[in-house]
Write a protein that holds these residues in place. Structure first.
Motif, PDB file in Angstrom:
ATOM      1  N   GLU A 265       0.763  -0.772  -0.170  1.00 53.70           N
ATOM      2  CA  GLU A 265       0.416  -0.266  -0.161  1.00 53.70           C
ATOM      3  C   GLU A 265       0.806   1.362  -0.094  1.00 53.70           C
ATOM      4  N   LYS A 266       1.814   1.539   0.765  1.00 55.16           N
ATOM      5  CA  LYS A 266       2.618   2.110   0.505  1.00 55.16           C
ATOM      6  C   LYS A 266       3.529   3.192  -0.570  1.00 55.16           C
ATOM      7  N   ILE A 267       3.858   1.777  -0.978  1.00 56.68           N
ATOM      8  CA  ILE A 267       4.733   1.726  -2.597  1.00 56.68           C
ATOM      9  C   ILE A 267       3.822   1.995  -3.194  1.00 56.68           C
ATOM     10  N   ASN A 268       1.983   1.809  -3.555  1.00 59.00           N
ATOM     11  CA  ASN A 268       1.539   2.191  -4.562  1.00 59.00           C
ATOM     12  C   ASN A 268       1.377   3.792  -4.603  1.00 59.00           C
ATOM     13  N   ARG A 269       0.849   3.571  -3.286  1.00 59.63           N
ATOM     14  CA  ARG A 269       0.670   5.666  -2.667  1.00 59.63           C
ATOM     15  C   ARG A 269       2.021   6.039  -2.863  1.00 59.63           C
ATOM     16  N   PHE A 270       2.989   5.601  -2.769  1.00 58.65           N
ATOM     17  CA  PHE A 270       4.581   6.370  -3.534  1.00 58.65           C
ATOM     18  C   PHE A 270       4.604   6.282  -4.952  1.00 58.65           C
ATOM     19  N   LEU A 271       4.510   5.400  -5.358  1.00 55.23           N
ATOM     20  CA  LEU A 271       4.614   5.929  -6.932  1.00 55.23           C
ATOM     21  C   LEU A 271       3.113   6.023  -7.946  1.00 55.23           C
ATOM     22  N   GLY A 272       1.939   6.217  -7.219  1.00 56.80           N
ATOM     23  CA  GLY A 272       1.067   6.626  -7.557  1.00 56.80           C
ATOM     24  C   GLY A 272       0.529   5.246  -8.814  1.00 56.80           C
ATOM     25  N   LEU A 273       0.594   3.855  -8.192  1.00 56.15           N
ATOM     26  CA  LEU A 273       0.058   2.560  -8.783  1.00 56.15           C
ATOM     27  C   LEU A 273      -1.660   2.218  -7.922  1.00 56.15           C
ATOM     28  N   ASP A 274      -1.677   1.286  -8.937  1.00 54.10           N
ATOM     29  CA  ASP A 274      -2.740   0.390  -7.942  1.00 54.10           C
ATOM     30  C   ASP A 274      -2.250  -0.851  -8.107  1.00 54.10           C
ATOM     31  N   LEU A 275      -0.795  -1.624  -7.763  1.00 56.55           N
ATOM     32  CA  LEU A 275      -0.976  -2.651  -8.375  1.00 56.55           C
ATOM     33  C   LEU A 275      -1.127  -4.015  -7.190  1.00 56.55           C
ATOM     34  N   THR A 276      -1.053  -4.599  -7.117  1.00 55.08           N
ATOM     35  CA  THR A 276      -1.494  -5.973  -6.203  1.00 55.08           C
ATOM     36  C   THR A 276      -0.441  -5.775  -5.344  1.00 55.08           C
ATOM     37  N   GLN A 277      -0.460  -6.483  -4.150  1.00 52.92           N
ATOM     38  CA  GLN A 277       1.037  -7.465  -3.550  1.00 52.92           C
ATOM     39  C   GLN A 277       0.991  -8.344  -3.814  1.00 52.92           C
ATOM     40  N   GLU A 278       0.612  -9.395  -5.234  1.00 55.18           N
ATOM     41  CA  GLU A 278       0.906 -10.859  -5.432  1.00 55.18           C
ATOM     42  C   GLU A 278       1.466 -10.048  -6.598  1.00 55.18           C
ATOM     43  N   ALA A 279       0.889  -8.960  -7.183  1.00 55.36           N
ATOM     44  CA  ALA A 279       2.070  -8.448  -8.456  1.00 55.36           C
ATOM     45  C   ALA A 279       3.075  -7.680  -8.538  1.00 55.36           C
ATOM     46  N   MET A 280       3.200  -7.606  -7.353  1.00 53.70           N
ATOM     47  CA  MET A 280       4.857  -7.144  -7.268  1.00 53.70           C
ATOM     48  C   MET A 280       5.853  -7.945  -6.391  1.00 53.70           C
ATOM     49  N   ALA A 281       5.178  -9.143  -6.555  1.00 53.89           N
ATOM     50  CA  ALA A 281       6.002 -10.225  -5.192  1.00 53.89           C
ATOM     51  C   ALA A 281       6.493 -10.700  -6.743  1.00 53.89           C
ATOM     52  N   ASP A 282       5.895 -11.040  -7.626  1.00 50.69           N
ATOM     53  CA  ASP A 282       5.923 -11.613  -8.752  1.00 50.69           C
ATOM     54  C   ASP A 282       7.262 -11.350  -9.252  1.00 50.69           C
ATOM     55  N   ILE A 283       6.944  -9.706  -9.701  1.00 53.43           N
ATOM     56  CA  ILE A 283       8.555  -8.649 -10.204  1.00 53.43           C
ATOM     57  C   ILE A 283       9.311  -8.811  -8.814  1.00 53.43           C
ATOM     58  N   LEU A 284       9.208  -8.783  -7.920  1.00 50.93           N
ATOM     59  CA  LEU A 284      10.502  -9.617  -7.194  1.00 50.93           C
ATOM     60  C   LEU A 284      10.662 -10.516  -7.238  1.00 50.93           C
ATOM     61  N   ARG A 285      10.025 -11.637  -7.188  1.00 50.04           N
ATOM     62  CA  ARG A 285      10.254 -12.743  -7.666  1.00 50.04           C
ATOM     63  C   ARG A 285      11.865 -13.038  -8.683  1.00 50.04           C
ATOM     64  N   SER A 286      11.001 -12.144 -10.323  1.00 51.40           N
ATOM     65  CA  SER A 286      11.188 -12.557 -11.117  1.00 51.40           C
ATOM     66  C   SER A 286      12.934 -12.022 -11.319  1.00 51.40           C
ATOM     67  N   LEU A 287      13.510 -11.457 -10.355  1.00 50.27           N
ATOM     68  CA  LEU A 287      14.233 -10.783  -9.941  1.00 50.27           C
ATOM     69  C   LEU A 287      15.187 -11.494  -8.672  1.00 50.27           C
ATOM     70  N   ASP A 288      14.840 -12.878  -8.542  1.00 53.81           N
ATOM     71  CA  ASP A 288      16.021 -13.317  -7.799  1.00 53.81           C
ATOM     72  C   ASP A 288      15.324 -13.066  -6.103  1.00 53.81           C
ATOM     73  N   PHE A 289      14.352 -11.936  -5.723  1.00 55.64           N
ATOM     74  CA  PHE A 289      14.162 -12.465  -4.522  1.00 55.64           C
ATOM     75  C   PHE A 289      13.392 -12.751  -4.049  1.00 55.64           C
ATOM     76  N   VAL A 290      12.779 -13.747  -2.432  1.00 52.48           N
ATOM     77  CA  VAL A 290      12.908 -14.063  -2.557  1.00 52.48           C
ATOM     78  C   VAL A 290      11.149 -13.442  -1.500  1.00 52.48           C
ATOM     79  N   VAL A 291      10.395 -14.203  -1.657  1.00 50.35           N
ATOM     80  CA  VAL A 291       8.555 -13.140  -1.443  1.00 50.35           C
ATOM     81  C   VAL A 291       8.072 -15.205  -0.272  1.00 50.35           C
ATOM     82  N   ASP A 292       8.113 -13.839   0.455  1.00 53.54           N
ATOM     83  CA  ASP A 292       7.020 -14.616   1.273  1.00 53.54           C
ATOM     84  C   ASP A 292       6.260 -13.740   2.181  1.00 53.54           C
ATOM     85  N   GLY A 293       4.605 -13.999   1.831  1.00 58.57           N
ATOM     86  CA  GLY A 293       3.530 -12.774   2.405  1.00 58.57           C
ATOM     87  C   GLY A 293       3.892 -11.987   2.080  1.00 58.57           C
ATOM     88  N   ASP A 294       4.240 -10.614   3.018  1.00 54.42           N
ATOM     89  CA  ASP A 294       4.836  -9.758   2.681  1.00 54.42           C
ATOM     90  C   ASP A 294       5.819  -9.595   3.542  1.00 54.42           C
TER      91      ASP A 294
END
Length: 804
Positions: free
Chosen positions: A425-454
């Motif tokens: 939510e904080k990232i969406n407000r900061f960027l002016g976007l409306d992405l779901t948490q899962e969409a953000m997690a998918d982007i991060l996983r593609s960059l080899d970050f490990v995302v488990d929940g939040d």
């Protein structure tokens, strides 16, 4: 960082993406591209040849006459002064005409009266060095037999034989992204940027073949763990120093690294692939069979690999044996432990040093290397072992030695994975976007970050990600900066306006109306019988139309795939009301069905049509061409080409042309075939054009450049040529433009004559050619020189000669 696109293909496939588009997208996602280079682009028409015979030159004591087989079916004669050639030698041959680096053009000529039809090439003339081609000599011809390429196919392109078939993209890597100073890092970014799968290579871990163990050879002591976080080492015995294979040398060359020998090349290759600097020591030079990582003693002397002496101080970290420093940590190895041809046992070092320490040491001594540039930015501690395993894997792959069993890995304080919260939510407000948490997690996983929940676990190679803003940047650069929607200010009415395509349609409309052509509007649905009226062939794909589910009648039962029948129908209606000469246009839409899709592609077309009474010649064709020329001119479309077109039964096969620009078809125009015209009650010669609106829109030159009026007068030359009837005016004009040189300004046709004086099957074509120099008044001699080139080219390429 220079990226080899061929090397990149080992990890991810982006071969279907245009290089320019690749560069643009990589820049958009944060990996700034400085430019790209096509290797070997300055080499043309150089092939592999084999010397069949050599004879001395009768007029020279150092020239030789060589007869070569270049795969053309007949011998090529070349005169050379090189003394290292011999019968049976396989060599690179610059055929006539050829181009070489430095703008050198090879033409046929004579040397001391003997014709020479090409040139034998040295490594320097191909832009190579003896490091690229070990076994070759600098002051002679490149003998492919001497560099392991004796079996190269005769006549093969030298690009393929020498591996000069690569494109190199140069990146400007920012200081916070040292992970991208590697092929693997850029492969990861490429795969994510283009949503492609990628493979992270897992090196095999070679084990000793005879049970030998590293402890018998070496021990390592790290006395400064605050400056050396990790030190890993392996030993290779029975080393065979030799040149690296061609594929490895060419990859290093593409990356801007000079090949040296197989062991040194392996360390450089791994540095480029993994981003982990490595060093190789000659084991025989290590006193006491020990490596000690310590601070230098004040005033301690050290001679680096580049043969320069240095005086060290106690702030500098060195790699030493029991008696002396053998390397300046993270910067450069020492002369006293370098790999030589007599080296039989090697110690591979893969370590992680303190970045500020490396930078300070290098700056004090005036040294900066590929290795120090990486350590300065901070590397991944977890990367030392994979890089070391990769180096050993390459040793076995190249047959360069035998791996001693075991690894020394001094890692006193392993780094803990960094974890942080995903604040969507904080990232969406900061960027002016409306992405779901899962969409953000998918982007991060593609960059080899490990995302488990939040919870996010940051990969060890991303020390630059430590707060919410950093995560937001990762999300946004992959999602796309250009996808952020513009938000109007509160209380301000959204400003309207025409789109670029609407503006261009308005431009076409105004231009045609200004030429006396009136606009028409027709229905997009027609009768299937319309295709029969324009004599469309039964297998023409345009017959496949979208069928209306509830048509008003059979006459409006399908969506049209071409606007030609609609235009002819409008012209027929005008003829029915006694409109003597009608000229009309329509900005209409054609609907082309797509297999597997419910909706068709809607393609906008520009249709132009007119009929002329009492006209029996081809003047109407040229009137239509003039309209199209004027339309292209106002559209800023240049370099249009016209070619005979006979694939559409609606048109007269001898009076129909296709117009194209930049290799893309813009449309078709011409006289309607008499058999087609018989299906319409027009009663006059009719001409129709159908142009692709999108092709016109894309072909426009967006930026208009100002060209000042000429300061110097032009010279005009009029010519009348006799040529075959089949030779087109366009071909003659193109030939003159290509031959006229820099001072050629324009050519204009002013007469075509056919008659008994010319001969059957011939025609006389007359042109006015304008010659002008931008910086001076042309002399008659300069103009005559250009004219001679034009006449010679016309006769050679078009068979056109001056009319007597």
């Amino acid at each position: 960082m220079k990226l080899s696109m061929k090397w990149l293909a080992d990890y991810t496939d982006v071969s279907d993406i245009d290089t320019k588009a690749y560069c643009d997208r990589m820049t958009d996602t944060g990996s700034k591209v400085e430019g790209y280079e096509i290797l070997g682009a300055d080499i043309e028409n150089v092939v592999v040849g084999k010397i069949r015979s050599i004879a001395p030159h009768e007029n020279s004591d150092h020239l030789q006459i060589c007869q070569l087989d270049c795969g053309t079916g007949e011998d090529i004669q070349i005169v050379t002064g090189a003394q290292n050639v011999f019968e049976g030698a396989v060599v690179p041959v610059a055929m006539v005409p050829a181009k070489l680096p430095g703008g050198i053009v090879i033409k046929a000529g004579k040397l001391r009266g003997v014709p020479s039809n090409g040139m034998l090439c040295s490594i320097g003339e191909l832009g190579l060095t003896t490091h690229d081609m070990p076994g070759a000599i600098e002051d002679g011809i490149l003998i492919l037999n001497d560099v392991g390429l004796a079996d190269a196919p005769i006549g093969a392109d030298i690009h393929d034989v020498l591996g000069l078939t690569d494109t190199v993209v140069e990146f400007e890597i920012t200081s916070n992204r040292p992970d991208c100073l590697s092929m693997i890092g850029l492969a990861r970014e490429s795969a994510v940027s283009f949503e492609r799968p990628w493979t992270l290579p897992i090196p095999k871990k070679p084990a000793g073949a005879d049970g030998d163990e590293i402890g018998k050879y070496l021990s390592v002591e790290v006395k400064e763990p605050s400056l050396c976080y990790r030190y890993s080492a392996r030993v290779v015995k029975n080393v065979k120093i030799a040149p690296s294979p061609l594929w490895l040398r060419m990859r290093l060359r593409a990356a801007g690294v000079r090949p040296i020998n197989n062991i040194v090349d392996i360390t450089n290759y791994v540095m480029l692939e993994y981003g982990q600097p490595m060093h190789a020591f000659d084991y025989a030079c290590l006193d006491g069979s020990r490596i000690i990582v310590r601070r230098a003693a004040a005033g301690e002397q050290f001679i680096s690999l580049d043969d320069k002496p240095h005086t060290l101080d106690d702030s500098m970290l060195v790699i030493a044996d029991e008696k002396k420093p053998v390397a300046l940590a993270g910067v450069m190895g020492g002369q006293n432990s370098e790999i030589t041809d007599s080296t039989t046992t090697v110690v591979f070092e893969s370590a992680m040093f303190n970045g500020p320490s490396v930078r300070v040491s290098g700056k004090k001594l005036g040294m900066r290397t590929e290795s120090s540039a990486r350590f300065e930015k901070g590397l991944d501690r977890e990367n030392t072992m994979p890089a070391l395993d990769r180096a050993c894997e390459l040793v076995e792959m190249l047959g360069a030695g035998e791996i001693v069993d075991g690894t020394i890995d001094q890692y006193p304080a392993p780094a803990e994975p960094y974890k942080m919260k995903l604040e969507s939510e904080k990232i969406n407000r900061f960027l002016g976007l409306d992405l779901t948490q899962e969409a953000m997690a998918d982007i991060l996983r593609s960059l080899d970050f490990v995302v488990d929940g939040d919870e996010i676990t940051v990969p060890s190679f991303r020390d630059d990600v430590r707060c919410m803003n950093d995560v937001a940047e990762e999300v946004l650069r992959i999602y796309g900066y250009t996808r952020i929607e513009s938000t109007p200010l509160t209380g301000v009415t959204t400003q309207g306006g025409r789109t670029p395509r609407q503006l261009y349609a308005e431009l076409i409309r105004d231009a045609l109306v200004g030429m006396g052509v009136s606009q028409a509007e027709t229905f997009s649905f027609i009768s299937p019988k319309f295709y029969d009226k324009i004599r469309m062939s039964a297998d023409d794909p345009r017959r496949k139309s979208v069928v209306i589910s509830n048509p008003l009648g059979e006459d409006t039962s399908v969506m049209r795939t071409t606007v030609i029948p609609s235009m002819l129908t409008v012209l027929e209606n005008n003829a029915a009301v006694k409109n003597r000469d009608a000229a009309l246009f329509e900005l209409g839409t054609a609907y082309l069905p797509v297999d597997g899709q419910d909706l068709p592609n809607e393609e906008k077309r520009v249709a132009i049509g007119f009929y002329l009474n009492d006209v029996k010649d081809a003047s109407g064709f040229y009137k239509m061409k003039g309209i199209i020329d004027a339309l292209l001119s106002v559209s800023n479309i240049y370099g249009a080409e016209y070619a005979l077109y006979s694939e559409d039964n609606a048109f007269h096969p001898g009076r129909c042309a296709v117009v194209s620009a930049g290799g893309r078809k813009l449309g078709v125009f011409g006289e309607i075939h008499p058999l087609t015209l018989a299906n319409y009650n027009i009663g006059a010669v009719t001409y129709v054009a159908e142009l692709d609106f999108e092709a016109l829109f894309d072909a426009r030159v967006k930026l208009t450049e100002y060209t000042p009026l000429p300061k110097y007068p032009a010279l005009e030359r009029d010519f009348s040529f006799v040529c075959d009837e089949e030779v087109t005016v366009a071909a003659l004009e193109s030939c003159m433009k290509n031959a006229g040189g820099a001072n050629f300004e324009s050519v204009k046709l002013f007469d075509i004559y056919r008659g008994p004086q010319i001969g059957e099957g011939k025609k006389s074509v007359s042109f006015a050619v304008m010659l002008r120099a931008a910086d001076r008044t042309l002399t008659d001699e300069e103009a005559d020189g250009a004219v001679k080139k034009i006449l010679k080219r016309l006769e050679a390429e078009c068979g056109a000669v001056l009319r007597s």
